[in-house]
Design a protein around this motif. Structure first.
Motif, short mmCIF file in Angstrom:
data_model
loop_
_atom_site.label_atom_id
_atom_site.label_comp_id
_atom_site.label_asym_id
_atom_site.label_seq_id
_atom_site.Cartn_x
_atom_site.Cartn_y
_atom_site.Cartn_z
N ILE A 81 0.84 -1.20 0.00
CA ILE A 81 0.00 0.00 0.00
C ILE A 81 0.88 1.25 0.00
N GLY A 82 1.91 1.25 0.82
CA GLY A 82 2.82 2.40 0.89
C GLY A 82 3.56 2.62 -0.42
N LEU A 83 3.97 1.53 -1.07
CA LEU A 83 4.68 1.65 -2.35
C LEU A 83 3.80 2.25 -3.44
N LEU A 84 2.49 2.00 -3.36
CA LEU A 84 1.57 2.43 -4.42
C LEU A 84 0.87 3.75 -4.12
N LEU A 85 1.21 4.38 -3.01
CA LEU A 85 0.61 5.68 -2.71
C LEU A 85 1.01 6.70 -3.77
N PRO A 86 0.08 7.55 -4.21
CA PRO A 86 0.42 8.56 -5.22
C PRO A 86 1.26 9.69 -4.64
N ASN A 87 1.84 10.50 -5.53
CA ASN A 87 2.62 11.68 -5.15
C ASN A 87 3.77 11.33 -4.20
N GLN A 88 4.53 10.31 -4.56
CA GLN A 88 5.66 9.90 -3.73
C GLN A 88 6.80 10.91 -3.84
N THR A 89 7.43 11.20 -2.71
CA THR A 89 8.65 12.00 -2.71
C THR A 89 9.85 11.06 -2.77
N VAL A 90 11.02 11.62 -2.98
CA VAL A 90 12.22 10.80 -3.03
C VAL A 90 12.42 10.08 -1.70
N VAL A 91 12.19 10.81 -0.60
CA VAL A 91 12.37 10.22 0.73
C VAL A 91 11.39 9.08 0.97
N SER A 92 10.11 9.30 0.64
CA SER A 92 9.11 8.25 0.86
C SER A 92 9.38 7.03 -0.03
N THR A 93 9.85 7.27 -1.26
CA THR A 93 10.20 6.16 -2.15
C THR A 93 11.32 5.31 -1.56
N ILE A 250 -10.18 1.91 0.30
CA ILE A 250 -10.47 1.16 -0.93
C ILE A 250 -9.17 0.70 -1.58
N HIS A 251 -8.19 1.60 -1.60
CA HIS A 251 -6.87 1.27 -2.14
C HIS A 251 -6.25 0.10 -1.38
N SER A 252 -6.39 0.13 -0.07
CA SER A 252 -5.84 -0.93 0.78
C SER A 252 -6.53 -2.27 0.49
N LEU A 253 -7.84 -2.23 0.32
CA LEU A 253 -8.59 -3.45 0.03
C LEU A 253 -8.19 -4.04 -1.32
N VAL A 254 -8.02 -3.18 -2.32
CA VAL A 254 -7.61 -3.63 -3.66
C VAL A 254 -6.23 -4.29 -3.59
N CYS A 255 -5.30 -3.67 -2.85
CA CYS A 255 -3.95 -4.23 -2.71
C CYS A 255 -3.99 -5.58 -1.99
N LEU A 256 -4.81 -5.67 -0.95
CA LEU A 256 -4.92 -6.92 -0.18
C LEU A 256 -5.44 -8.06 -1.05
N VAL A 257 -6.48 -7.78 -1.84
CA VAL A 257 -7.09 -8.80 -2.69
C VAL A 257 -6.11 -9.27 -3.77
N THR A 258 -5.47 -8.32 -4.45
CA THR A 258 -4.54 -8.70 -5.52
C THR A 258 -3.32 -9.45 -4.97
N PHE A 259 -2.83 -9.05 -3.81
CA PHE A 259 -1.70 -9.73 -3.18
C PHE A 259 -2.11 -11.16 -2.80
N GLY A 260 -3.29 -11.29 -2.18
CA GLY A 260 -3.76 -12.59 -1.75
C GLY A 260 -4.00 -13.55 -2.89
N LEU A 261 -4.42 -13.04 -4.04
CA LEU A 261 -4.65 -13.89 -5.22
C LEU A 261 -3.36 -14.21 -5.97
N SER A 262 -2.43 -13.26 -5.96
CA SER A 262 -1.19 -13.42 -6.75
C SER A 262 -0.21 -14.39 -6.11
N LEU A 263 -0.12 -14.36 -4.78
CA LEU A 263 0.90 -15.17 -4.10
C LEU A 263 0.78 -16.67 -4.38
N PRO A 264 -0.40 -17.29 -4.17
CA PRO A 264 -0.47 -18.74 -4.44
C PRO A 264 -0.23 -19.10 -5.89
#
Length: 300
Positions: A81-93, A250-264
């Motif tokens: 979720i943190g990696l996909l947050l918009p408007n990332q600064t160099v420090v946050s990246t 909503i962003h968090s939920l989308v990340c959780l679902v895609t992660f949960g489906l992708s890993l197996p």
């Protein structure tokens, strides 16, 4: 009817070997392995299944909870979720890439082939190499995008959301290769049909690392590509435009679902206990066994 623990173990191992022969079988198996409920043990048959989720097959030791495959999604989703947050600064990246590769390094180390001891120096080399590559690529891509004057602010923001994927995918390859480099120099144990060690093979180690690295490229593909596309579409709705506070949940939920489906799916691409023909290995391995193929722990 009484059921001995040894009977349960033997029956489970037989089913395990049958399942590992097909992708769908491995998919069903790894859905069980990554199930977060395995963090809490229950009855005997369940305990046998849970054993494979929490105990390392080579060392017989319990894997630390955040670094088990069953802990990958619960502990890794906040970082995604943190990696996909918009408007990332160099420090946050830098911070999010560092956190991600720190977690990945520990997961790779905890789930490696451990038939040979790995010096602490190798762990540190892999950790530094993975973090450095991820941060360098991510920051470099962000700088290039910011200097692209022909792009509109909206287009620039959308493109920035896709930056984590190439950064993470390339860093994951470095992470696996460096974290498990000791296997390439020392080799890994290969087993005959009876589970006896035939010898150590550097060729089998190379196959194991290449297969694991490939899964680490496939894994982040949907995780870091689908959420930006989905969120870019959802953000057009007037309801969300007037209720901006709902975007993060909503962003968090989308990340959780895609992660949960992708890993197996990703870790089911190859069986954990893989087989390789003896003719493809070192001559001394072929001379030490009559088996046509031997087995090795690919690792996860």
């Amino acid at each position: 009817v009484k059921c001995e623990a040894s009977d349960v173990s033997a029956a489970f191992n037989m089913c395990y070997c049958l399942f590992q022969g097909t992708f769908l079988g491995r998919l069903r198996h790894f859905i069980d392995i990554i199930d977060p409920s395995t963090l809490f043990v229950s009855e005997l048959w369940e305990a046998q299944r849970i054993k494979q989720a929490i105990i390392h097959p080579d060392t017989g030791e319990k894997i630390f909870m955040p670094f088990r495959m069953s802990g990958y999604v619960p502990f890794g989703t906040p970082i995604v979720i943190g990696l996909l947050l918009p408007n990332q600064t160099v420090v946050s990246t830098i911070i999010w890439q560092w956190l991600n590769q720190s977690h990945n390094a520990c997961v790779n180390y905890a789930n490696r082939n451990a038939t040979k001891p790995t010096p602490t120096s190798k762990f540190l080399q892999g950790y530094v190499g993975a973090v450095t590559s991820a941060v360098s690529i991510a920051v470099g891509l962000n700088v290039l995008i910011q200097k692209a004057n022909k792009l509109s602010p909206a287009t620039r923001m959308i493109i920035q959301r896709f930056v984590p994927f190439p950064a993470v995918a390339s860093a994951n390859i470095c992470n696996v290769a460096l974290m498990r480099h000791n296997e390439l120099s020392e080799g890994i144990d290969v087993l005959d049909n009876n589970g006896n060690v035939v010898g150590s093979s550097k060729i089998a180690a190379r196959h194991a690392i290449m297969e694991t690295a490939f899964t680490r490229v496939v894994l982040p593909m949907p995780i870091f590509v689908l959420p930006p596309i989905i969120m870019s579409y959802l953000e057009r709705f007037r309801f969300l435009q007037s209720h901006r506070r709902l975007l993060l949940p909503i962003h968090s939920l989308v990340c959780l679902v895609t992660f949960g489906l992708s890993l197996p799916v990703a870790i089911s691409l190859f069986p954990q206990m893989s087989q390789i023909e003896v003719s493809c290995l070192e001559p001394e391995i072929a001379m030490a066994t009559d088996c046509k193929a031997v087995t090795y722990n690919k690792g996860l």
